[in-house]
Design a protein around this motif. Sequence first.
Motif, short mmCIF file in Angstrom:
data_model
loop_
_atom_site.label_atom_id
_atom_site.label_comp_id
_atom_site.label_asym_id
_atom_site.label_seq_id
_atom_site.Cartn_x
_atom_site.Cartn_y
_atom_site.Cartn_z
N GLY A 224 0.68 -1.26 0.14
CA GLY A 224 -0.08 0.14 0.14
C GLY A 224 0.85 1.08 0.06
O GLY A 224 0.32 2.31 -0.10
N VAL A 227 -0.18 3.68 -2.83
CA VAL A 227 -1.32 3.92 -2.90
C VAL A 227 -1.76 5.03 -1.90
O VAL A 227 -2.69 5.78 -2.01
CB VAL A 227 -2.39 2.80 -3.10
CG1 VAL A 227 -3.75 3.05 -3.23
CG2 VAL A 227 -2.01 1.96 -4.15
N GLY A 228 -1.48 4.62 -0.67
CA GLY A 228 -1.74 5.57 0.26
C GLY A 228 -0.87 6.48 0.74
O GLY A 228 -1.00 7.00 1.89
N ALA A 231 2.22 3.55 4.00
CA ALA A 231 1.13 2.86 4.78
C ALA A 231 2.00 2.68 6.09
O ALA A 231 3.26 2.18 5.99
CB ALA A 231 0.58 1.62 3.95
N ALA A 238 -3.93 -0.69 2.34
CA ALA A 238 -4.38 0.34 1.68
C ALA A 238 -4.84 1.73 2.71
O ALA A 238 -5.42 2.46 2.12
CB ALA A 238 -5.58 -0.23 0.83
N PRO A 462 -4.57 -3.14 -2.61
CA PRO A 462 -5.19 -1.98 -2.44
C PRO A 462 -6.32 -1.82 -3.52
O PRO A 462 -7.43 -1.36 -2.84
CB PRO A 462 -4.20 -1.10 -2.82
CG PRO A 462 -2.84 -1.73 -2.27
CD PRO A 462 -2.92 -3.05 -2.88
N ASP A 465 -9.28 -3.92 -1.93
CA ASP A 465 -9.62 -3.28 -0.72
C ASP A 465 -10.82 -2.16 -1.19
O ASP A 465 -11.64 -1.91 -0.64
CB ASP A 465 -8.85 -2.94 0.13
CG ASP A 465 -8.07 -4.05 0.84
OD1 ASP A 465 -8.60 -5.22 0.79
OD2 ASP A 465 -6.97 -3.85 1.55
N ARG A 466 -10.13 -1.27 -1.99
CA ARG A 466 -10.77 -0.31 -2.43
C ARG A 466 -12.13 -0.64 -3.27
O ARG A 466 -13.33 -0.13 -2.84
CB ARG A 466 -10.42 0.58 -3.86
CG ARG A 466 -10.90 1.75 -4.18
CD ARG A 466 -11.06 2.70 -3.16
NE ARG A 466 -11.49 4.07 -3.93
CZ ARG A 466 -12.15 5.11 -3.32
NH1 ARG A 466 -12.84 4.81 -2.25
NH2 ARG A 466 -12.38 6.18 -4.09
#
Length: 927
Positions: A224, A227-228, A231, A238, A462, A465-466
């Motif tokens: 992640g 993306v995050g 993390a 994520a 991720p 999860d999204r």
Amino acid sequence: MRVPIKWLSEYVDIDIGAQELAKKMTLSGTKADSVEYLGQDIERVVTGRILALEKHPNADKLQVSRVDVGGACGGEIQIVTGATNIKVGDVVPIALDKSRLPGGARIKTTKMRGVESCGMMCSIQELALSKYDWPGAAEDGIFVLDPGAPVGAGICEVLGMDDTVVDFDITYNRADCLGILGIAREAAAVLGKPYTPPRVILEGLRGAGGPQPQAGAGAGAGAGAEVGAGADAGAGAAEAKAKPAPQPQAGAVVAAGADAGRGAGVGANAGAGAQPGDAASLSGPASGSIEGALSVEIREPGLCPRYTARIVTGVRIGDSPEWMKARLRNAGVRPISNIVDITNYVMLEMGQPMHAFDMRFVGGGSIVVRLAEEGEALRTLDGNERALGASTLVIADRDRPIAVAGVMGGANSEILPDTRDVVFESANFDGTSVRQTARRLGMRTESSSRYEKGLDAEMTLPAADRAASLAMALCEGAADGGCLDVWPSRAARARVRFSPERINALLGTDIDRAYMLGALEKLGFGYDEASGEAIVPSFRRDVSMEADLAEEVARFYDYNNIKATLRPGEKVTVGMRTHVQKLRQIVLDTAVSCGYSEIYTLSFQSPKAFDRLGLPQDSPLRSAVRIGNPSSEDASLMRTTTIPDMLKVLSDNGNRRLPSAELFEISRTYHPNGAAPAVGGAATGNAAAGNAVADGAAAGGATVGNATAGAPAPAGLSALAGAPALPEQRDVLTLGAYGGRNDFYSMKGLIEDIFAAVGVRRYKIRECADVPFLHPGRAAHIDIAGAEAGFFGEAHPLAREEFELPERTYVGAISLDRLFAAASLDKAYRKLPKYPPVPRDLALVADSGVKYADIVGIMKKAAGDELESVELFDVYTGKQVPEGKKSLAFSLLFRAGDRTLVDAEVSAHVQAIVAALSQKAGVELRQ
């Protein structure tokens, strides 16, 4: 890639206009092709609710309506309409008085059959919309909106068209920019703004709800990190450190409240050393299972490095909310249903393709990533039956394929209106395999176009999860069915030496080290102080060397700020052309100065070209290099002759009624190694034994990149071991002309001018009758330094008919390799003559078959160096000349370098010439 600005603004503050943003992004390397202002052609069109409908007093097919358009727009107004698909209570688009519609149409208050109409109800066509995007809209009637739409609001705002879309041209090496988040990351770096990706937190996870790490298989914090925006190791792949991005539909996008089970599951992997930027390579089994629910097995880890599957239960299938449908439409994707829309939404947002299976149809709760078996077929979601070859990677259940990996799902597991339990697939597939499969099946999709560029394997979890969080918010689902993340082998993060001194030397700049590190950090790069290495983020597969880091620094420093400088310490040299480049430029300049225009044609050729030229079956030109993956059969060979292309261009000009054309091209032909020599792009005779076919290829030629001619090309273009040598390339000058004053002699004059310009003195132009596409008797061979080097002449009548050429079309080709080998740019000084010339005229009678060149050669040999020039000024056949004879009148010029020639000396030369002509060619003085 279409990027709506409102969507992009969720993740980075866009405080400049779209045009300015497009310019800045283009200058930083992310090229913007266009900017589209949605709804810009629509003015004063609002929503209105129909309050009453009455029959028109003077027309049977019209109705008079009272419509509420809101207090700001005049309250209730009267509109006359002929629509039959509306009723009281409907909310419809209303074009008010003085409104404007797409196409420039203006709506004004008017009277219809004596009744005033203060506007117009609009259909989707009148708003320049499509039923493709609004499938429920009437094709022949008024566009009826959602009953809950606000009254009096602008139609563009209601339909989500109050937006601007920037279309980016994403290069093949920047697959990370194939999602809104990737563009947002770039825009944040360009604008110097914070990058705030969506915060994804899952709630309601129970039991096996957390990702099931497969002995270090990769459900870790590193997944992640990109993306995050970084993390936490134990917080979930994520879950971002950054605060959530502002979202108008926050409740619809983010589900809050993570449960400890998820943290424990991720923490197990994090504890194994999977930290963001860790270079360790983790490995584990290529399978995993959630007891009693789902199992995943990867049988081809080389083609599927990672497979993440998340189960969401209890979903309700229906329409997506308007904000999501508007974003999808503005990005160029048609809304379908909430679950399908979620997969498309996540793909557009994160750049990671998704797919959703109906859990009921996954046989045995088993997902197997394998190659298709011989004879297997699958009906895909587009309704077509696809025959799967043995090299096709598929997603299968216990019994049959249910999707073509990376391309399209199968109809046998699609989401239906009564679907309740969904398996979200988020996987990473080999780009080459997906590209070849999509091309073989003829079904290139949004998904395959992303996979074929090479995606980041760390994005799969991720993205899953999204999708799960959106399904929980929009579909009433629960993400407690479990998650499997099978990652057999995790690649180490790339590391590149970071040297500010070296980067400044490459760029010719003096950029501060801190500025460089700041620019790289904004782009997701890490830095290891101990080793002095930049840690490349997993999504930047295109960065592998120090020069790549220099490019990243330069594009955000702004190329306009980099001044043109000489590299310090480097020896300054003056650029100049090579000998061949000089000769090539002389040829080009000479042709242009003679009125010819340069053309460019493709190097690909159709096998039919040889038949159109009338070449014999054993012609060496038919031994062509075959392209392994041609775009069409008409472009399946590398050309061995440029003549068909020149004739095609001449034909096109003639068909466009141009009265004349003079064209030339400097290009190349391509020949398998060992092919018989084809001079100037034409074979002048039958192929010698053993040379008709090169490298063992059948007629039609060897295949590019094949280890064995005729075998299918292996993946990756060619095998390095055992592959044949590259084709031989031959430079050719091609000439073509028709109309005007063009004839055989004008083309001959151009060729001789070229020879004189490049210093070729030893050449001969002789009769030609063996080039099948040239007119016999009106064609010539060209010899240079005793070797055949080309041809020219009038197109044969059959070739003229085949190519639809104008009358008297002339074409020629000369081998530049042989021309340049004999060329010399050395200039020898010669004094101007001191003594006057002595002219003599000779009228000769020769057989009609005697050639001018032979006569001139005999004259010069007989008279020696004192014969300065020979000019033919008249050719006559008629009553005074015997049958089968011709009269030739020559003007001769004699001069000596050390004295003035006397008549006796000139007469002796003339007598020697006459005697030699009579003896060697049967040519006599005309009486």
